[in-house]
Design an enzyme around this catalytic site. Sequence first.
Site, PDB file in Angstrom:
ATOM      1  N   GLU A  18       4.486  -0.007   6.145  1.00  0.00           N
ATOM      2  CA  GLU A  18       3.059   0.186   6.396  1.00  0.00           C
ATOM      3  C   GLU A  18       2.776   0.164   7.900  1.00  0.00           C
ATOM      4  O   GLU A  18       3.629  -0.176   8.707  1.00  0.00           O
ATOM      5  CB  GLU A  18       2.239  -0.936   5.728  1.00  0.00           C
ATOM      6  CG  GLU A  18       1.615  -0.561   4.388  1.00  0.00           C
ATOM      7  CD  GLU A  18       0.351   0.286   4.530  1.00  0.00           C
ATOM      8  OE1 GLU A  18       0.096   0.795   5.645  1.00  0.00           O
ATOM      9  OE2 GLU A  18      -0.370   0.442   3.534  1.00  0.00           O
ATOM     10  N   ASN A 150      -8.723  -0.647   3.103  1.00  0.00           N
ATOM     11  CA  ASN A 150      -7.699   0.235   3.645  1.00  0.00           C
ATOM     12  C   ASN A 150      -8.339   1.300   4.529  1.00  0.00           C
ATOM     13  O   ASN A 150      -9.561   1.389   4.640  1.00  0.00           O
ATOM     14  CB  ASN A 150      -6.933   0.911   2.503  1.00  0.00           C
ATOM     15  CG  ASN A 150      -5.520   0.379   2.361  1.00  0.00           C
ATOM     16  OD1 ASN A 150      -4.805   0.224   3.346  1.00  0.00           O
ATOM     17  ND2 ASN A 150      -5.107   0.085   1.132  1.00  0.00           N
ATOM     18  N   ASP A 200      -5.250   5.353   0.737  1.00  0.00           N
ATOM     19  CA  ASP A 200      -4.611   4.172   1.318  1.00  0.00           C
ATOM     20  C   ASP A 200      -4.869   4.212   2.823  1.00  0.00           C
ATOM     21  O   ASP A 200      -6.003   4.362   3.251  1.00  0.00           O
ATOM     22  CB  ASP A 200      -3.125   4.145   0.970  1.00  0.00           C
ATOM     23  CG  ASP A 200      -2.526   2.746   1.046  1.00  0.00           C
ATOM     24  OD1 ASP A 200      -2.262   2.296   2.172  1.00  0.00           O
ATOM     25  OD2 ASP A 200      -2.328   2.116  -0.003  1.00  0.00           O
TER      26      ASP A 200
END
Length: 294
Positions: A18, A150, A200
Site C-alpha cells: 500500500e 481511503n 481504494d
Amino acid sequence: MTELGLRPLLPTLFQLAECPVYDALAGRLLFCDILKGDIHAVELATGAHRSWSFPSLVASFGLTEGGKFVVALKHSVVLFDPENGESRLLAEVGADKPTARLNDGKVGPDGAFWVGSINEAPDKAPIGALYRIDASGKVETKVEGIKASNGLAWTADGRTMFLSDTRGVWIDRWNFDPATGAMSGRTRIAEPDDAGGRPDGGATDMDGFYWSAGISAAKLNRYAPDGKLVASFAVPAAAPTMPAFGGPDGRSLFVTSLREGRSAEQLAAYPLSGSVFEGRAPVAGVPAFRFKDR
C-alpha cells in the site's frame, strides 16, 4: 503487458502492499507492507532495495521536509528518521475506538498529515473518521461516519481534496484551503459498484483528474473532477490498492496491490497479485506534498 505498461518493480509478492510515495529528492519509490509493518524503498535508477520495520502494522506514511517519514501505525502517528531508525510519537489517534485502526493517509498541501480509519469489527459500522495531524501533534477530526477511509488526494493547486469510502461506497470532493486545511462544499461525485471497482487508494494528475484503484475489479479508474468515469485501465492484479505518480517527468505510474484473502481462482487468473507495479501514464501526476516538520 497492460495499456499502462505495468510490470513488477520487484519480484516479491506482498500480502498487502500500500501507500506508494515517490521521493523526488532521492529518486526512489517508497511503499508499505501493512501487515508486516514494513516500509520499503526502491531506487529507480539502480534497483537498490531497503526496508525498515515497525512494532505494529504500518497503515500509511508520508515524507517530511526534514528528511523523515511521518508514519501511521495502528492507533498512533510517529516521526521516523530513516537514517538512525529513531521514532518519536507525534500523536495518539483513534485509540478510543478499539475495533478501528488507522488506514489510508497522506501529507496534504497544508503540510499536515491526513489519515483515515477503518472499522475491522464484523458489523463494519461506520465509526471510521478522517483526521488531520500537524507538526505540534494536534489532532483534528475532519470527517466522521466512514466505514473504510481511503483515496485521499489533492489537486496540484491544493484547492480540491478527494476522499473515498471503500465500503461506503462513494467518492467525495471538497473545496480545500491549502493554507489552513479548511474544507467546504462536500460533493458526492461517484458511487462505484463492485464490477466497476470499489474505490481504494487514489491519486490526482496535473489535469485535475482523480485516479482510483478499483480494488474489486482489477482496474485503475480515472475520473473527471465532476465524477464522470473517463478511462478504466486493466491492472495485472486481482486487487489493486493505490496508484501514485513519479519519475523525472511525473509520468511514471506506480500501483500497489493485495494478495491476502484472494481466492485460488483469483490468484490463478492474476498470479502477480501482491506486486508493486511500475508503468507509464498518459499524463503527469501531482508530486507528493511534504510534512512541515521544521
